[in-house]
Design an enzyme around this catalytic site. Structure first.
Site, PDB file in Angstrom:
ATOM      1  N   ASP A  80       0.870  -1.183   0.000  1.00  0.00           N
ATOM      2  CA  ASP A  80       0.000   0.000   0.000  1.00  0.00           C
ATOM      3  C   ASP A  80       0.901   1.226   0.000  1.00  0.00           C
ATOM      4  O   ASP A  80       1.544   1.527   1.017  1.00  0.00           O
ATOM      5  CB  ASP A  80      -0.902  -0.018   1.237  1.00  0.00           C
ATOM      6  CG  ASP A  80      -1.781   1.228   1.356  1.00  0.00           C
ATOM      7  OD1 ASP A  80      -1.695   2.110   0.472  1.00  0.00           O
ATOM      8  OD2 ASP A  80      -2.542   1.323   2.339  1.00  0.00           O
ATOM      9  N   TYR A  82      -8.745  13.744  -9.189  1.00  0.00           N
ATOM     10  CA  TYR A  82      -7.524  13.342  -9.889  1.00  0.00           C
ATOM     11  C   TYR A  82      -6.573  14.510 -10.059  1.00  0.00           C
ATOM     12  O   TYR A  82      -5.379  14.411  -9.749  1.00  0.00           O
ATOM     13  CB  TYR A  82      -7.850  12.741 -11.262  1.00  0.00           C
ATOM     14  CG  TYR A  82      -6.612  12.562 -12.096  1.00  0.00           C
ATOM     15  CD1 TYR A  82      -5.647  11.625 -11.733  1.00  0.00           C
ATOM     16  CD2 TYR A  82      -6.354  13.374 -13.195  1.00  0.00           C
ATOM     17  CE1 TYR A  82      -4.479  11.485 -12.457  1.00  0.00           C
ATOM     18  CE2 TYR A  82      -5.193  13.238 -13.936  1.00  0.00           C
ATOM     19  CZ  TYR A  82      -4.257  12.293 -13.556  1.00  0.00           C
ATOM     20  OH  TYR A  82      -3.085  12.167 -14.273  1.00  0.00           O
ATOM     21  N   LYS A  84      -2.661  14.905  -8.288  1.00  0.00           N
ATOM     22  CA  LYS A  84      -1.388  15.116  -8.972  1.00  0.00           C
ATOM     23  C   LYS A  84      -0.738  16.432  -8.541  1.00  0.00           C
ATOM     24  O   LYS A  84       0.482  16.506  -8.374  1.00  0.00           O
ATOM     25  CB  LYS A  84      -1.598  15.102 -10.490  1.00  0.00           C
ATOM     26  CG  LYS A  84      -2.164  13.808 -11.038  1.00  0.00           C
ATOM     27  CD  LYS A  84      -1.341  12.592 -10.676  1.00  0.00           C
ATOM     28  CE  LYS A  84      -0.001  12.547 -11.374  1.00  0.00           C
ATOM     29  NZ  LYS A  84       0.694  11.238 -11.199  1.00  0.00           N
ATOM     30  N   SER A  91      -5.791   6.927 -21.066  1.00  0.00           N
ATOM     31  CA  SER A  91      -5.681   7.647 -22.340  1.00  0.00           C
ATOM     32  C   SER A  91      -5.975   6.736 -23.527  1.00  0.00           C
ATOM     33  O   SER A  91      -6.723   7.086 -24.438  1.00  0.00           O
ATOM     34  CB  SER A  91      -4.287   8.270 -22.479  1.00  0.00           C
ATOM     35  OG  SER A  91      -4.011   9.175 -21.427  1.00  0.00           O
TER      36      SER A  91
END
Length: 309
Positions: free
Chosen positions: A24, A132, A136, A180
């Site tokens: 993890d 998301y 990042k 993608s």
């Protein structure tokens, strides 16, 4: 690990490629053991951070693994792998992009490494896309903050790619395609029956991104830098469909026609672009064109489709 080992059996056999399992990445001290190696490590690439839209708990499923995983790795390297000279982190255009200016797509804006996504933690909890992008952004900032405050022996490089297209080389299934490439597969398979709005229209081929990681490790001048890694120009979903229909006439009936040649439907200067000059200058990169990338991606997906049949 087994899938990657199957692709590179010789490298496994001669000891060039080894594996350690991190249960993890968000857990405390998760990387302590895997960064200890004989001979000692020189470099670390950190590419693991979740990218999916199936988020049940934004904090647990995406924000914590991204932020704590990055910070925890850097702590483990500092404490247990003092030989490491450089850490390279795969960040994302998501940490550069201002999502509030997607519609219209910020006419005239030229994104570069100097830009940061202004998203807040509160906004990152509102929907999967923001989660998301926040993950990042906060993870990359955590990396730079760590180097600034902890002053480890290693320097840091971050790479910020947008959409990543390109051929598949490991033993995947169609269901496990990267996010993608799922877009190309959607048009190729007929699952997407209309040409959808493109959204973020910047991209890179996975092979160019892989080389960027290698150069980020090996080019001395890269240390301490953030790189916006992206191909020249833009792509659109219409472009993808045009290329697929041109090069794969046997499955042309599955690919929506849309409005061939329409692209974004905007004139130059009416949409944002990206500046990749820093990556070209320091990392010495050149970038593949969209047609090559889409064709090679489609070939690998169709091959996978045959195996799955």
């Amino acid at each position: 690990a087994k899938a990657i080992a199957a692709v590179y059996p010789d490298a496994v056999k001669n000891g060039q490629l080894e594996f350690g399992i991190v249960e993890d990445i968000a857990a405390p001290h998760a990387h302590d053991k895997v960064v200890v190696a004989d001979p000692p490590l020189d470099y670390v690439l950190h590419t693991a951070s979740p990218f999916h839209m199936n988020v049940q708990d934004p904090k647990k499923d995406m924000l914590d693994p991204a932020v704590n995983g990055t910070r925890g790795l850097l702590e483990s390297v500092k404490q247990h792998a003092p030989s490491v000279k450089r850490v390279v982190i795969t960040s994302s255009f998501a940490s550069i992009l201002n999502a509030d200016k997607l519609s219209p797509p910020w006419p005239g804006k030229v994104y570069s490494e100097d830009d940061w996504n202004p998203i807040t933690w509160e906004k990152a909890l509102t929907d999967p896309s923001n989660t998301y992008r926040g993950s990042k952004t906060f993870a990359e900032k955590a990396g730079w903050d760590f180097v600034k405050t902890e002053k480890p022996n290693f320097d840091l490089v971050t790479l910020c790619p947008p959409m990543v297209f390109g051929p598949i080389i490991n033993d995947q299934t169609l269901a496990s395609l990267n996010t993608s490439n799922q877009r190309i597969n959607g048009y190729l398979s007929g699952q997407l029956t209309a040409v959808a709005p493109t959204g973020v229209h910047l991209w890179i081929d996975v092979r160019d991104l892989a080389l960027a990681h290698v150069r980020a490790l090996t080019v001395p001048e890269a240390g301490g830098n953030r790189f916006f890694t992206l191909a020249d120009g833009i792509y659109t979903n219409q472009d993808i469909c045009d290329i697929l229909r041109k090069h794969f006439p046997e499955i042309k009936h599955r690919v929506p026609e849309g409005k061939p040649g329409a692209g974004l439907g905007l004139k130059e200067g009416e949409y944002f672009v990206g500046d990749n000059s820093k990556s070209k200058k320091i990392l010495g990169l050149t970038y593949r064109g969209l047609e090559e990338s889409v064709v090679d991606t489609a070939k690998s997906i169709l091959e996978l489709e045959k195996k799955s049949a």
